[in-house]
Structure formats: structure tokens, C-alpha cells
Design an enzyme around this catalytic site. Sequence first.
Site, PDB file in Angstrom:
ATOM      1  CE  LYS A  92       3.236   8.315   3.543  1.00 26.97           C
ATOM      2  NZ  LYS A  92       3.754   6.999   3.120  1.00 26.97           N
ATOM      3  CB  SER A  93       3.637   9.181  -3.295  1.00 28.38           C
ATOM      4  OG  SER A  93       2.981   8.175  -2.594  1.00 28.38           O
TER       5      SER A  93
ATOM      6  NE  ARG B 143       4.756  -2.479   4.773  1.00 22.03           N
ATOM      7  CZ  ARG B 143       4.505  -1.276   4.256  1.00 22.03           C
ATOM      8  NH1 ARG B 143       4.979  -0.190   4.851  1.00 22.03           N
ATOM      9  NH2 ARG B 143       3.803  -1.165   3.165  1.00 22.03           N
TER      10      ARG B 143
ATOM     11  CB  SER C 122       3.288  -2.948  -5.710  1.00 18.71           C
ATOM     12  OG  SER C 122       4.274  -2.190  -5.025  1.00 18.71           O
TER      13      SER C 122
ATOM     14  CD  GLN D  79       5.723   1.089  -1.349  1.00 17.56           C
ATOM     15  OE1 GLN D  79       5.963  -0.062  -0.976  1.00 17.56           O
ATOM     16  NE2 GLN D  79       5.321   2.038  -0.529  1.00 17.56           N
TER      17      GLN D  79
ATOM     18  CG  ASP E  85      -1.693   4.550   1.053  1.00 18.74           C
ATOM     19  OD1 ASP E  85      -1.516   3.341   1.251  1.00 18.74           O
ATOM     20  OD2 ASP E  85      -0.861   5.279   0.491  1.00 18.74           O
TER      21      ASP E  85
ATOM     22  CE  LYS F  33      -0.665  -0.964   1.092  1.00 19.97           C
ATOM     23  NZ  LYS F  33       0.289  -0.499   0.090  1.00 19.97           N
TER      24      LYS F  33
ATOM     25  NE  ARG G  58      -2.526   1.049   7.019  1.00 21.09           N
ATOM     26  CZ  ARG G  58      -1.889   1.898   6.217  1.00 21.09           C
ATOM     27  NH1 ARG G  58      -2.197   1.948   4.932  1.00 21.09           N
ATOM     28  NH2 ARG G  58      -0.962   2.687   6.694  1.00 21.09           N
TER      29      ARG G  58
ATOM     30  NE  ARG H  27      -1.692   6.246   4.597  1.00 23.36           N
ATOM     31  CZ  ARG H  27      -1.290   7.491   4.345  1.00 23.36           C
ATOM     32  NH1 ARG H  27      -1.967   8.518   4.810  1.00 23.36           N
ATOM     33  NH2 ARG H  27      -0.200   7.715   3.626  1.00 23.36           N
TER      34      ARG H  27
HETATM   35  C1  S3P Z   1       3.267   4.218  -2.381  1.00 22.49           C
HETATM   36  C2  S3P Z   1       2.615   3.138  -2.933  1.00 22.49           C
HETATM   37  C3  S3P Z   1       1.610   2.350  -2.215  1.00 22.49           C
HETATM   38  C4  S3P Z   1       1.103   3.055  -0.960  1.00 22.49           C
HETATM   39  C5  S3P Z   1       2.215   3.689  -0.179  1.00 22.49           C
HETATM   40  C6  S3P Z   1       2.963   4.692  -1.023  1.00 22.49           C
HETATM   41  C7  S3P Z   1       4.260   4.931  -3.196  1.00 22.49           C
HETATM   42  O1  S3P Z   1       2.174   1.114  -1.846  1.00 22.49           O
HETATM   43  O2  S3P Z   1       0.382   2.170  -0.150  1.00 22.49           O
HETATM   44  O3  S3P Z   1       1.700   4.347   0.974  1.00 22.49           O
HETATM   45  O4  S3P Z   1       4.638   6.063  -2.834  1.00 22.49           O
HETATM   46  O5  S3P Z   1       4.673   4.385  -4.217  1.00 22.49           O
HETATM   47  P1  S3P Z   1       2.218  -0.125  -2.877  1.00 22.49           P
HETATM   48  O6  S3P Z   1       2.737   0.401  -4.138  1.00 22.49           O
HETATM   49  O7  S3P Z   1       3.147  -1.122  -2.275  1.00 22.49           O
HETATM   50  O8  S3P Z   1       0.816  -0.617  -2.959  1.00 22.49           O
END
Ligand code: S3P
Length: 435
Positions: free
Chosen positions: A27-28, A128, A173, A175, A321, A348, A352, A394
Site C-alpha cells: 500500500k505505501s 486524525r 512518522s 507520512q 501497522d 490511526k 487501536r 486492520r
Molecule cells: C504510512 C506510514 C505509517 C503507517 C501508514 C502508512 C506511509 O503512518 O501507519 O499505514 O505509507 O507512509 P505514520 O507515518 O503516520 O506513522
Amino acid sequence: MGYFQMKSLRVRPVRRLSGEIHVQGDKSISHRAVIIGSIASGTTTVTNFLTSEDCMATMRAFKAMGIPIEEFDSNKLKIHGKGLDGLAEPPDVMDMGNSGTSARLLCGLLAAQTFFSVITGDNSLRRRPMKRVVEPLRQMGARIWGRRGGEYLPLSIQGGELKGLSHRMAVPSAQVKSALLLAGLFAKGKTAVEELLPTRDHTERMLEYFGIDLTREGAAIAVEGGQSPSSRDIEIPGDISAAAFFMVGASMLEGSEIVIKGVGINPTRTGIIDILQEMGASIEMDNLRVMGGEPAGDIRVKSAPLKGVEIKGEIIPRSVDELPVLCIAAAAAEGETWIREAAELRVKESDRIAGMAECLSSLGVEVETFEDGMRIQGAERLKGTVCNSRGDHRIAMSMAIAGLAAEGETLIEDTECIKTSFPMFEETLGKICEK
Ligand code: S3P
């Protein structure tokens, strides 16, 4: 996005798991392939793209910004990237659905464009935290407005010129790191992001795969603005976060042996393997290779008696995750498992810690929660139950794995959300279940 669809999943115990499977694309990495392919010049062909709701949200956004993306069956995309200056103003609000990755990464990218845009998301995503990206972007010169001063979606973004920034992330993070690196690609000067603990590095790997120069200094990664990515074909490895469900299931169910082929095993994602091995699981990797700049391999899992462990520190971002399904492994293990320093679980797709604690209790497992984690006492047996995913994919899939090993039937309510990350979950699980 199916906010009001309340599909449910009925799971009965199985004897064991056995056989060979593939899981869907990561996914990422799928999100990043669309994002970086769209701002690269030239055509990028993506194979094994994850066609889940989350990644489709990212793809829809780029189509709305004028990028032609052709979709073929067997999860193939052709992205006709228009280069760094090629995105056009989206004529409407862009809905990121349930996807935090889409919202946060796009926030960075949109802040640097020449146009105005608005992003929103579903009930869960609108709760979020966004300030973690909005604040450093504002320091770069971004103009972003949103509820509670920019903490919550919808966010309105007036793109404009940005200047480079040195930023130390308060929460680990990927992200946030990715949003800033993407913004940094367009900014004047250098943008450096320092992380206290390593998080997934798919953005860095893919930027480099597309020809961008990055520099690393200690725990900081930096990009010099103005570099253009050049298109390159990419094959996406299987998602270790999807494989995790079967790894836990096969470890728990006596007599199981499965092979999951072509899974991404980037070291920033393999916390699940390290933790399960520490719990006593039998996991081997072979056929190691590189797919689209990412390490991949086949994962063989045999059942083994599990014991409780302590999970905290640097392994948390490497398994973040997978902590819900690790709760199920902990429930089936001998002794206590402690998860600490994992307060991120509270923000999340759902809380969770609260969600898994409620589900574990209903399986007959003793559990105690803390602000940043939980203590799970391994149980002699799990009892079938009726539980609710809280709209969190999840949690839904973790409870399906618990149901395979529980006595009697388990009914999981609100499982439509599984489509956000793993639409083929039921079908893939069905291939390895032995009644
Ligand atoms: C992700 C980063 C993670 C993860 C998310 C996907 C990404 O979040 O939990 O499912 O693709 O960069 P955080 O970076 O906010 O921890």
C-alpha cells in the site's frame, strides 16, 4: 467510500493453514508510485499496483489534477507524468476517503503548487491529526487552513513558493517525513528532515529510483529543491502488512506451513518478523531479490509455540501497522506481552488500543490498557465472539485471524473497511484454510 455499509464477516475455526499464496501489492509503495510517477516527466508503468480504496483515492486525486493514468487488469497502471510543473488545479474538493497517507503526502505536494485545492476524508480521517504536517509546511511558507487551526480536514491549501527547512520530527512518522520531502522537491534550497527513530523509507528509495539526489547526515535526510524525477517502470512487491495476518495465523495454528511469495522485506517494515521470531515463531526467507528499488523475498512460516514478549522502542515504527494482529499472536502465546511507547496507535484509522482491547476481552483474553500501549495475558483458549471493527480494516482482519483459532463462530461486524487496504483478503485466506 461506504461509510454506511456494514458488511460483516463470519469466521469458523480451521484445522490449519497450508499452501502458497501471493498477497496484494504494498500500500505505501503503491501510493508513492502514483505520486512520484505523476510529477516525473514521461510514462511510468506500474505493475502489481494495489487497487484498494486507499490507493484509488490517491489515483483519483492525480486524475483530478490532470494526470492521464491508464488502468489495465492485473493491477497495471500507465502514468503519463507531466513533470514538476505539470499538475493542474483540481476543479473540486478531493476526497481522500480513509487514507491518512494520501491526505498527508498530498498536503506536502499541494502546498508547493501554483493553485488552490481542498482535501477532505471520511469520518475517521477527519478526526486524525494533521498539524504534524501542516505546521512544518507553514514554516516553509505554505498557506493552509483547516478546522482547529489546521489540525483537522478539510484543509484548504493555497499553493505557492516554499523555502527549504530543517525539521526535527516530534513523532516518528513516515507520512510527515514524506510530505516534507515532497514539498522540499519544489522548495528553494535544501529541506532536511530528522527522525528520532527510523520510519519506513519508501519515499526516499523511490525518489532515488526516479533519479533524485538525496543526502543523509546521521538521522537526517535532505533533498535539494528543483530536481525533476524521471519516469521509470516499477514493480511493486507484496505488502508485508497484508502478509502479517497470515504469518500470525500460520504461527498460531498447529500443523500449519505456508509460503507467501514476493513480499517486500524493507528493514523499516520487518518489525513483524523480528517480533514473531522473538516470540518463538518459525519464519524463514528465501529467494531474496530487489523489486523497484525495494528488497523482496518469499516468506515461509511454520506453526510454533509462541511466548509473550515486550514490544517497545525502535521496533514500534517498524511494526506500527502490525501491532493489532500481534495482539492476536500475544493472546495465543504463553505468558504476558507488553506493548509500550505506541501512543500513535490511538490516532490511526481508529483508536487501536481501545479497539483491540475490547476485541481481545470479548475473546476471553485478559488485557490492560495504558495511554501508550497494553498488557495482554496469553489465554489457554480463545472463544468465538461477536465484535465490531470500528471501521478499522486492520482490526477487522486481525479478528478474522483470531476467529480461525477460536472455539465456535466469530462474527466481525463492519468489515467493508477491509477494502481500504486488502480487497482480496477473504479470497487469499480461503486459499490456505484447511478445514
Ligand atoms: C504510512 C506510514 C505509517 C503507517 C501508514 C502508512 C506511509 O503512518 O501507519 O499505514 O505509507 O507512509 P505514520 O507515518 O503516520 O506513522
